[in-house]
Motif scaffolding. Structure first.
Motif, mmCIF file in Angstrom:
data_model
loop_
_atom_site.group_PDB
_atom_site.id
_atom_site.type_symbol
_atom_site.label_atom_id
_atom_site.label_comp_id
_atom_site.label_asym_id
_atom_site.label_seq_id
_atom_site.Cartn_x
_atom_site.Cartn_y
_atom_site.Cartn_z
ATOM 1 N N LEU A 126 19.782 -68.054 11.785
ATOM 2 C CA LEU A 126 19.876 -66.917 12.040
ATOM 3 C C LEU A 126 20.833 -66.567 13.467
ATOM 4 N N ILE A 127 20.318 -67.520 14.594
ATOM 5 C CA ILE A 127 20.968 -67.487 15.749
ATOM 6 C C ILE A 127 22.300 -67.482 15.682
ATOM 7 N N GLY A 128 22.895 -68.202 14.868
ATOM 8 C CA GLY A 128 24.425 -68.483 14.538
ATOM 9 C C GLY A 128 25.254 -67.331 14.041
ATOM 10 N N ILE A 129 24.038 -66.705 12.945
ATOM 11 C CA ILE A 129 24.729 -65.430 12.267
ATOM 12 C C ILE A 129 24.832 -64.322 13.199
ATOM 13 N N LEU A 130 23.786 -64.341 13.993
ATOM 14 C CA LEU A 130 23.632 -63.089 14.857
ATOM 15 C C LEU A 130 24.692 -63.013 15.977
ATOM 16 N N TRP A 131 25.046 -64.340 16.592
ATOM 17 C CA TRP A 131 26.157 -64.293 17.537
ATOM 18 C C TRP A 131 27.471 -64.035 16.953
ATOM 19 N N SER A 132 27.646 -64.352 15.686
ATOM 20 C CA SER A 132 28.854 -64.104 15.197
ATOM 21 C C SER A 132 29.277 -62.542 14.893
ATOM 22 N N TRP A 133 28.230 -61.787 14.818
ATOM 23 C CA TRP A 133 28.408 -60.198 14.721
ATOM 24 C C TRP A 133 28.614 -59.802 16.169
ATOM 25 N N LEU A 134 28.071 -60.531 17.266
ATOM 26 C CA LEU A 134 28.588 -60.184 18.632
ATOM 27 C C LEU A 134 29.965 -60.583 18.923
ATOM 28 N N TYR A 135 30.451 -61.822 18.482
ATOM 29 C CA TYR A 135 31.955 -61.992 18.764
ATOM 30 C C TYR A 135 32.831 -61.016 17.772
ATOM 31 N N PHE A 136 32.453 -60.627 16.564
ATOM 32 C CA PHE A 136 33.362 -59.480 16.029
ATOM 33 C C PHE A 136 33.413 -58.345 16.662
ATOM 34 N N LEU A 137 32.200 -57.994 17.147
ATOM 35 C CA LEU A 137 32.158 -56.514 18.096
ATOM 36 C C LEU A 137 33.034 -56.726 19.208
ATOM 37 N N ILE A 138 33.055 -57.910 20.031
ATOM 38 C CA ILE A 138 33.727 -57.949 21.251
ATOM 39 C C ILE A 138 35.391 -57.982 20.582
ATOM 40 N N LYS A 142 40.987 -66.942 9.396
ATOM 41 C CA LYS A 142 41.114 -65.693 9.406
ATOM 42 C C LYS A 142 40.125 -64.639 10.474
ATOM 43 N N THR A 143 40.470 -63.683 11.095
ATOM 44 C CA THR A 143 39.988 -63.074 11.870
ATOM 45 C C THR A 143 38.749 -61.934 11.028
ATOM 46 N N ASP A 144 38.007 -62.730 9.931
ATOM 47 C CA ASP A 144 37.142 -61.841 9.389
ATOM 48 C C ASP A 144 35.718 -62.248 9.804
ATOM 49 N N GLN A 145 34.829 -61.610 9.263
ATOM 50 C CA GLN A 145 33.454 -62.003 9.588
ATOM 51 C C GLN A 145 33.246 -63.590 9.326
ATOM 52 N N PHE A 146 33.491 -64.284 8.242
ATOM 53 C CA PHE A 146 33.510 -65.540 7.998
ATOM 54 C C PHE A 146 34.034 -66.382 8.974
ATOM 55 N N GLY A 147 35.424 -65.850 9.485
ATOM 56 C CA GLY A 147 35.843 -66.785 10.904
ATOM 57 C C GLY A 147 35.138 -66.865 11.949
ATOM 58 N N PHE A 148 34.242 -65.535 12.274
ATOM 59 C CA PHE A 148 33.621 -65.596 13.310
ATOM 60 C C PHE A 148 32.285 -66.356 13.020
ATOM 61 N N LEU A 149 31.686 -66.494 11.740
ATOM 62 C CA LEU A 149 30.773 -67.149 11.504
ATOM 63 C C LEU A 149 31.051 -68.580 11.820
ATOM 64 N N TYR A 150 32.203 -69.139 11.414
ATOM 65 C CA TYR A 150 32.796 -70.669 11.591
ATOM 66 C C TYR A 150 32.647 -70.790 13.040
ATOM 67 N N LEU A 188 27.409 -73.089 18.260
ATOM 68 C CA LEU A 188 26.004 -73.350 18.242
ATOM 69 C C LEU A 188 25.661 -74.667 18.108
ATOM 70 N N THR A 189 26.338 -75.591 17.461
ATOM 71 C CA THR A 189 26.139 -77.022 17.330
ATOM 72 C C THR A 189 27.105 -77.894 18.303
ATOM 73 N N THR A 190 27.712 -77.206 19.152
ATOM 74 C CA THR A 190 28.560 -77.769 20.366
ATOM 75 C C THR A 190 29.644 -78.800 19.698
ATOM 76 N N THR A 191 30.026 -78.267 18.462
ATOM 77 C CA THR A 191 31.179 -79.508 17.827
ATOM 78 C C THR A 191 32.577 -79.105 18.378
ATOM 79 N N GLY A 192 32.796 -77.844 18.755
ATOM 80 C CA GLY A 192 34.238 -77.551 19.250
ATOM 81 C C GLY A 192 35.450 -78.330 18.783
ATOM 82 N N TYR A 193 35.603 -77.858 17.539
ATOM 83 C CA TYR A 193 37.358 -78.361 16.926
ATOM 84 C C TYR A 193 38.038 -78.275 17.815
#
Length: 222
Positions: A134-146, A160-168, A174-179
């Protein structure tokens, strides 16, 4: 051999946070399978609504707060539906803010639930796993708003710059993967990304430490 496995599955399914965790996993498992369909946005919204309903079930611990939680969830889902149908600036902002508020409440509620536990249970384990997701999902909404307020806050390659793109991007952060295929450009996004990375690492460290502590204390009592 089969009996212990069945017992474990039964214990997990009885934990109320299990349904929340499973609905989140369903979002990431089945959503990519329908990427090519025209109704992919509607399907994504439906998955998110299932997560909201599962959150209501998970955080309904105190009766006096049930109607408050249900009202927040219903408002978030209704505004999200209106945004899907009307596609206006007002409904966009209202739906995203309402969803962010509800998810924020769910994250805080689950965090307090974890802090109150005195022993390691299946419910606690599922709550911890759900909280992290949920922390990851919550932050995706913040990114979308910004990105909505400051277009061009991200440099995006092949996503894509849609909600799923920001979830990605959120879960990669969150996992510090950083592709490196999605890069934060604005100061606001970079600050949020740093905070999300710190939050993810601290949550894992503190949760594991608490689980080990509770398990050790429980073993000594036995």
């Amino acid at each position: 051999m089969h009996q212990p496995i069945r017992s474990i599955i039964s214990i997990i399914l009885r934990a109320r946070f299990s349904y929340l965790f499973l609905t989140i996993i369903m979002l990431f498992t089945f959503r990519p399978l329908i990427e090519s369909l025209k109704a992919v946005t509607a399907a994504t919204n439906i998955f998110v609504w299932f997560i909201v309903v599962s959150c209501v079930w998970a955080v309904h611990e105190k009766r006096k707060r049930q109607w408050f939680v249900i009202s927040m969830a219903a408002t978030a889902i209704l505004l999200d539906l209106l945004d899907f149908l009307l596609r206006s600036t007002v409904t966009l902002w209202a739906s995203k803010i309402a969803m962010f508020a509800f998810l924020g409440y769910a994250v805080v509620s689950i965090l307090f639930y974890l802090a109150r536990q005195k022993e390691v249970t299946a419910d606690m384990l599922m709550a911890g796993a759900s909280e992290y997701m949920l922390i990851g999902i919550l932050w995706s909404w913040l990114y979308f708003l910004i990105e909505t307020v400051h277009p061009g806050s991200f440099s995006i390659a092949g996503t894509k710059t849609d909600q799923f793109g920001f979830l990605y991007f959120s879960f990669v952060t969150l996992t510090t993967t950083g592709y490196g295929d999605v890069l934060p450009l604005s100061v606001q996004v970079r600050s949020l990304a740093i905070l999300e990375q710190i939050t993810g690492q601290l949550f894992i460290a503190i949760t594991v430490a608490r689980l080990v502590s509770l398990y050790t204390v429980g073993g000594r009592k036995q």
